[in-house]
Motif scaffolding. Structure first.
Motif, mmCIF file in Angstrom:
data_model
loop_
_atom_site.group_PDB
_atom_site.id
_atom_site.type_symbol
_atom_site.label_atom_id
_atom_site.label_comp_id
_atom_site.label_asym_id
_atom_site.label_seq_id
_atom_site.Cartn_x
_atom_site.Cartn_y
_atom_site.Cartn_z
ATOM 1 N N ALA A 65 -62.087 -92.724 78.250
ATOM 2 C CA ALA A 65 -61.666 -93.016 79.621
ATOM 3 C C ALA A 65 -60.210 -92.586 79.804
ATOM 4 O O ALA A 65 -59.806 -92.140 80.878
ATOM 5 C CB ALA A 65 -61.818 -94.505 79.923
ATOM 6 N N ASP A 66 -59.402 -92.733 78.751
ATOM 7 C CA ASP A 66 -58.010 -92.267 78.762
ATOM 8 C C ASP A 66 -57.810 -91.288 77.597
ATOM 9 O O ASP A 66 -56.795 -91.301 76.917
ATOM 10 C CB ASP A 66 -57.053 -93.474 78.663
ATOM 11 N N TRP A 67 -58.838 -90.449 77.375
ATOM 12 C CA TRP A 67 -58.796 -89.390 76.362
ATOM 13 C C TRP A 67 -58.334 -89.886 74.992
ATOM 14 O O TRP A 67 -57.474 -89.264 74.364
ATOM 15 C CB TRP A 67 -57.973 -88.200 76.872
ATOM 16 N N ASN A 108 -51.816 -102.114 71.989
ATOM 17 C CA ASN A 108 -51.645 -102.922 73.194
ATOM 18 C C ASN A 108 -52.983 -103.297 73.827
ATOM 19 O O ASN A 108 -53.119 -104.351 74.436
ATOM 20 C CB ASN A 108 -50.788 -102.176 74.217
ATOM 21 N N HIS A 109 -53.951 -102.378 73.690
ATOM 22 C CA HIS A 109 -55.234 -102.573 74.355
ATOM 23 C C HIS A 109 -56.318 -101.890 73.540
ATOM 24 O O HIS A 109 -56.036 -101.001 72.736
ATOM 25 C CB HIS A 109 -55.194 -101.971 75.762
ATOM 26 N N THR A 110 -57.548 -102.287 73.774
ATOM 27 C CA THR A 110 -58.683 -101.583 73.184
ATOM 28 C C THR A 110 -59.437 -100.903 74.325
ATOM 29 O O THR A 110 -59.052 -101.011 75.486
ATOM 30 C CB THR A 110 -59.656 -102.555 72.478
ATOM 31 N N TYR A 150 -49.047 -99.645 84.542
ATOM 32 C CA TYR A 150 -48.337 -98.378 84.321
ATOM 33 C C TYR A 150 -48.982 -97.222 85.078
ATOM 34 O O TYR A 150 -48.336 -96.218 85.346
ATOM 35 C CB TYR A 150 -48.315 -98.037 82.832
ATOM 36 N N PHE A 151 -50.264 -97.337 85.387
ATOM 37 C CA PHE A 151 -50.915 -96.284 86.168
ATOM 38 C C PHE A 151 -50.949 -96.647 87.657
ATOM 39 O O PHE A 151 -51.656 -96.033 88.445
ATOM 40 C CB PHE A 151 -52.342 -96.035 85.656
ATOM 41 N N GLY A 152 -50.203 -97.661 88.038
ATOM 42 C CA GLY A 152 -50.186 -98.128 89.427
ATOM 43 C C GLY A 152 -51.282 -99.152 89.679
ATOM 44 O O GLY A 152 -52.238 -99.252 88.910
ATOM 45 N N PHE A 203 -46.841 -94.496 61.482
ATOM 46 C CA PHE A 203 -47.538 -94.651 62.749
ATOM 47 C C PHE A 203 -46.607 -94.370 63.915
ATOM 48 O O PHE A 203 -45.436 -94.745 63.882
ATOM 49 C CB PHE A 203 -48.068 -96.090 62.891
ATOM 50 N N ARG A 204 -47.154 -93.754 64.939
ATOM 51 C CA ARG A 204 -46.522 -93.750 66.259
ATOM 52 C C ARG A 204 -47.242 -94.874 66.999
ATOM 53 O O ARG A 204 -48.470 -94.879 67.103
ATOM 54 C CB ARG A 204 -46.726 -92.399 66.937
ATOM 55 N N ILE A 205 -46.482 -95.842 67.457
ATOM 56 C CA ILE A 205 -47.074 -97.055 68.008
ATOM 57 C C ILE A 205 -47.085 -96.975 69.531
ATOM 58 O O ILE A 205 -46.035 -97.019 70.180
ATOM 59 C CB ILE A 205 -46.293 -98.287 67.524
ATOM 60 N N ASP A 206 -48.279 -96.841 70.069
ATOM 61 C CA ASP A 206 -48.457 -96.698 71.514
ATOM 62 C C ASP A 206 -47.998 -97.972 72.222
ATOM 63 O O ASP A 206 -48.299 -99.081 71.786
ATOM 64 C CB ASP A 206 -49.952 -96.443 71.780
ATOM 65 N N VAL A 207 -47.270 -97.800 73.331
ATOM 66 C CA VAL A 207 -46.883 -98.921 74.191
ATOM 67 C C VAL A 207 -46.248 -100.074 73.383
ATOM 68 O O VAL A 207 -46.526 -101.251 73.613
ATOM 69 C CB VAL A 207 -48.089 -99.449 75.008
ATOM 70 N N GLY A 270 -41.871 -96.207 67.389
ATOM 71 C CA GLY A 270 -42.404 -96.878 68.578
ATOM 72 C C GLY A 270 -42.334 -96.020 69.828
ATOM 73 O O GLY A 270 -41.346 -95.321 70.056
ATOM 74 N N GLU A 271 -43.386 -96.091 70.626
ATOM 75 C CA GLU A 271 -43.285 -95.559 71.986
ATOM 76 C C GLU A 271 -42.610 -96.654 72.812
ATOM 77 O O GLU A 271 -43.248 -97.372 73.563
ATOM 78 C CB GLU A 271 -44.659 -95.219 72.591
ATOM 79 N N THR A 272 -41.323 -96.789 72.643
ATOM 80 C CA THR A 272 -40.574 -97.875 73.276
ATOM 81 C C THR A 272 -40.206 -97.449 74.691
ATOM 82 O O THR A 272 -39.048 -97.142 74.967
ATOM 83 C CB THR A 272 -39.315 -98.141 72.439
ATOM 84 N N SER A 330 -43.857 -84.493 76.187
ATOM 85 C CA SER A 330 -44.953 -85.208 75.538
ATOM 86 C C SER A 330 -46.213 -84.901 76.325
ATOM 87 O O SER A 330 -46.166 -84.205 77.342
ATOM 88 C CB SER A 330 -44.705 -86.711 75.544
ATOM 89 N N HIS A 331 -47.321 -85.469 75.868
ATOM 90 C CA HIS A 331 -48.599 -85.287 76.562
ATOM 91 C C HIS A 331 -48.662 -86.108 77.857
ATOM 92 O O HIS A 331 -49.685 -86.106 78.525
ATOM 93 C CB HIS A 331 -49.741 -85.687 75.628
ATOM 94 N N ASP A 332 -47.585 -86.829 78.161
ATOM 95 C CA ASP A 332 -47.582 -87.698 79.349
ATOM 96 C C ASP A 332 -46.718 -87.191 80.496
ATOM 97 O O ASP A 332 -46.765 -87.749 81.588
ATOM 98 C CB ASP A 332 -47.074 -89.098 78.965
ATOM 99 N N GLU A 333 -45.893 -86.175 80.246
ATOM 100 C CA GLU A 333 -44.932 -85.751 81.270
ATOM 101 C C GLU A 333 -45.082 -84.254 81.518
ATOM 102 O O GLU A 333 -45.413 -83.508 80.602
ATOM 103 C CB GLU A 333 -43.494 -86.014 80.801
ATOM 104 N N GLY A 396 -51.472 -85.980 87.990
ATOM 105 C CA GLY A 396 -52.007 -86.270 86.659
ATOM 106 C C GLY A 396 -51.245 -85.589 85.545
ATOM 107 O O GLY A 396 -50.278 -84.873 85.779
ATOM 108 N N ARG A 397 -51.725 -85.802 84.318
ATOM 109 C CA ARG A 397 -51.058 -85.273 83.139
ATOM 110 C C ARG A 397 -51.776 -84.058 82.553
ATOM 111 O O ARG A 397 -51.447 -83.608 81.457
ATOM 112 C CB ARG A 397 -50.932 -86.390 82.096
ATOM 113 N N ASP A 398 -52.773 -83.522 83.258
ATOM 114 C CA ASP A 398 -53.538 -82.403 82.713
ATOM 115 C C ASP A 398 -52.676 -81.169 82.446
ATOM 116 O O ASP A 398 -52.869 -80.470 81.463
ATOM 117 C CB ASP A 398 -54.672 -82.012 83.673
HETATM 118 C C1 GLC Z 1 -49.135 -94.229 76.199
HETATM 119 C C2 GLC Z 1 -49.763 -92.888 75.935
HETATM 120 C C3 GLC Z 1 -50.523 -92.460 77.157
HETATM 121 C C4 GLC Z 1 -51.604 -93.472 77.420
HETATM 122 C C5 GLC Z 1 -51.025 -94.877 77.505
HETATM 123 C C6 GLC Z 1 -52.095 -95.909 77.412
HETATM 124 O O1 GLC Z 1 -48.190 -94.187 77.193
HETATM 125 O O2 GLC Z 1 -48.790 -91.970 75.537
HETATM 126 O O3 GLC Z 1 -51.064 -91.186 77.035
HETATM 127 O O4 GLC Z 1 -52.281 -93.173 78.606
HETATM 128 O O5 GLC Z 1 -50.127 -95.159 76.475
HETATM 129 O O6 GLC Z 1 -52.581 -96.012 76.106
#
Ligand code: GLC
Ligand code: CA
Length: 531
Positions: A65-67, A108-110, A150-152, A203-207, A270-272, A330-333, A396-398
């Motif tokens: 759902a969020d790749w 942060n989430h599953t 974060y996605f509105g 690890f790179r720690i998401d969120v 961390g993705e701080t 990054s893959h987000d910007e 989007g981030r595509d």
């Molecule tokens: C982080 C990721 C992003 C993802 C979000 C939710 O910001 O870098 O791609 O959508 O977390 O997991």
């Protein structure tokens, strides 16, 4: 003014990182989607480029759902990306080539398809219910609190069977875990060990900023009114994020992770993602007892003027005494070449900013394709796949995630020529490909490679303080680390360089000859005499 640097002696102290967005890196089985077999084949290239640490984005079982940032099983590889054997082969070869591999962990989430969430839905009295964050529906029909995602939009979705809301800072398909529950903490300690035992280097720690939430789920102080028509960051910035992120209890969680990581000499990155609460980030980073490195995201929002650049870089350095990670992509910007105006100009500016980031105390990262000077891929509205931004292709981030162009030709060396890649290439020229650039000593990839090489040759500056140099012409950004000066001319006019010294690196060719001059949008690294 001087700002922080310290020597931890850790292996990542001199390292240059590289983000691999696995879906778009290299396809090994010709189904149009990047995977581990494809990655294996490209490790020699990464070694040639000179990067030290590879960060691989999520490859776990996921409904996508969020790749992949919606994980359904943290210890299984999604079959799209290959098998554990393929994974092991990548780790083994990367190590043999002298590189380390850190993997993206998403705590942060599953996914809503994870068995924990499914069990919580099936039986509200099960122990798994408390793995997530639930709230009874308020009687007046309002939401449990005013948090925006974060996605509105709101962060609460009603689960009709129980009549309770669950919390999600991202998509409804990404329910947030309850990090106040010791059982969740224990699950993740096992997950970390699972991968560390398989040989990952961290690890790179998401969120990372958001794991723990306010115990009472109090509303955030609101700064200005919000409505649905507002862009997601505008919504986010309408609040003070006092209760949803950066709660003090986060520290103990990462301290526990740090103890595990130390057993394996592993890196916690961390993705701080927060630009406002620097004291709180500082506590997670500077002692070295929690996260080792945290990304500073300011560089992804820099405007092309000297004041914006200096203040964006100086702010975290003045408040966070160690452990900063630097990235402009990054893959987000949107890719920085595009943000800085596209074309040659955008490329030159992105490289100039890279020179500055590579000179700062901390750990610099490149995002795949940045070394090629890639601009955003062009994605038509009907080809959009990112859930962010609804139907608006520009939101989007595509565009930043289009597949890497390895070679000219219809599959671009990413996949077979008859295969449609999962996302379009987005209009790439032959000159943007790895193979063409490797044969051209003046190409972007060679410039980045030289930059990495020069940075590595300057390992001795790691423990030195950063001193901003103020007596430079307007529109110049300059700082000194020991006997090395990093400077960039953020203007359309050439300017004299009054600092002297030996030119170690320039973003332009002319720079190599004309030692006393720095051209428009040029950056240089100079070795100066100690004064
Ligand atoms: C982080 C990721 C992003 C993802 C979000 C939710 O910001 O870098 O791609 O959508 O977390 O997991
Ligand atoms: Ca594939």
């Amino acid at each position: 003014m001087t700002t922080g640097a310290s020597s931890s002696g850790a292996w990542w102290e001199h390292a240059v990182g590289y983000e691999i967005y696995i879906r778009s890196f290299a396809d090994g089985n010709d189904d149009g989607i990047g995977d581990f077999v494809g990655m294996l084949d490209k490790l020699d290239y990464l070694q040639w480029l000179g990067v030290d640490v590879l960060w691989v984005t999520p490859f776990y079982e996921s409904p996508m759902a969020d790749w992949g940032y919606d994980v359904a099983n943290y210890t299984a590889i999604d079959k799209t990306y290959g098998s554990l054997t393929d994974f092991d082969a990548v780790i083994e070869k990367a190590h043999a080539l002298g590189m380390r591999v850190i993997i993206d962990i998403v705590p942060n989430h599953t996914s809503d398809q994870h068995e924990w969430f499914q069990a919580a839905l099936r039986d509200p009295s099960s122990d798994y219910r408390d793995y997530y964050i639930w709230h009874d529906a308020p009687e007046d029909g309002s939401l449990p609190n005013n948090w925006v995602g974060y996605f509105g939009g709101p962060t609460w979705t009603l689960e009709p069977t129980s009549g309770q809301y669950y919390l999600h800072l991202f998509l409804p398909e990404q329910p947030d875990l309850n990090w106040r529950n010791p059982a969740v903490q224990a699950e993740f300690e096992n997950i970390l060990r699972f991968w560390l035992d398989r040989g990952v280097d961290g690890f790179r720690i998401d969120v990372a900023q958001a794991l723990v939430k306010d115990e009472q789920l109090r509303s955030n102080p609101q700064l200005s009114p919000v409505d649905d028509s507002m862009e997601r960051w505008e919504q986010w910035n309408s609040f003070e994020h006092e209760h949803d992120i950066l709660q003090p209890e986060t520290l103990a969680i990462f301290q526990a992770w740090n103890r595990i990581a130390s057993e394996y000499d592993a890196l916690l990155l961390g993705e701080t993602y927060d630009l406002a609460q620097l004291e709180k980030l500082d506590r997670l980073l500077s002692n070295g007892d929690a996260l080792h490195v945290g990304f500073w995201f300011g560089a992804m929002h820099i405007d092309w003027n000297a004041d914006s650049i200096t203040s964006t870089l100086a702010l975290p350095l003045s408040k966070i005494s160690a452990g900063l990670g630097w990235a402009q992509n990054s893959h987000d910007e949107p890719r920085s070449v595009t943000r800085f105006g596209g074309g040659d100009l955008g490329q030159q500016r992105a490289l100039a900013l890279a020179v500055l980031l590579f000179g700062l105390p901390g750990m610099p990262f490149l995002y795949q394709g940045e070394e090629l000077g890639l601009k955003n891929g062009v994605i038509a509205a009907e080809e959009k796949l990112d859930p962010v931004g609804g139907n608006d292709p520009t939101a989007g981030r595509d565009g930043t995630r289009t597949p890497i162009p390895w070679e000219p030709g219809s599959g671009m060396g990413f996949t077979d020529s008859f295969v449609k890649p999962w996302l379009p290439f987005g209009d790439r020229a032959d000159a943007e490909t790895v193979s063409v650039q490797r044969n051209d000593a003046d190409s972007s990839v060679h410039r980045y490679r030289r930059l990495i090489e020069v940075r590595k040759s300057l390992a001795h500056i790691a423990p030195t303080l950063l001193e901003w140099i103020d007596d430079v012409p307007k529109n110049m950004v300059a700082f000194r680390r020991g006997d090395v000066v990093f400077l960039a001319n953020i203007s359309q006019e050439a300017a004299p360089v009054l600092l002297g010294g030996e030119l170690l690196y320039s973003t332009t060719d002319s720079g190599r000859e004309s030692r006393g001059i720095i051209g428009p949008d040029e950056a240089q690294i100079r070795l100066v005499l100690d004064s």
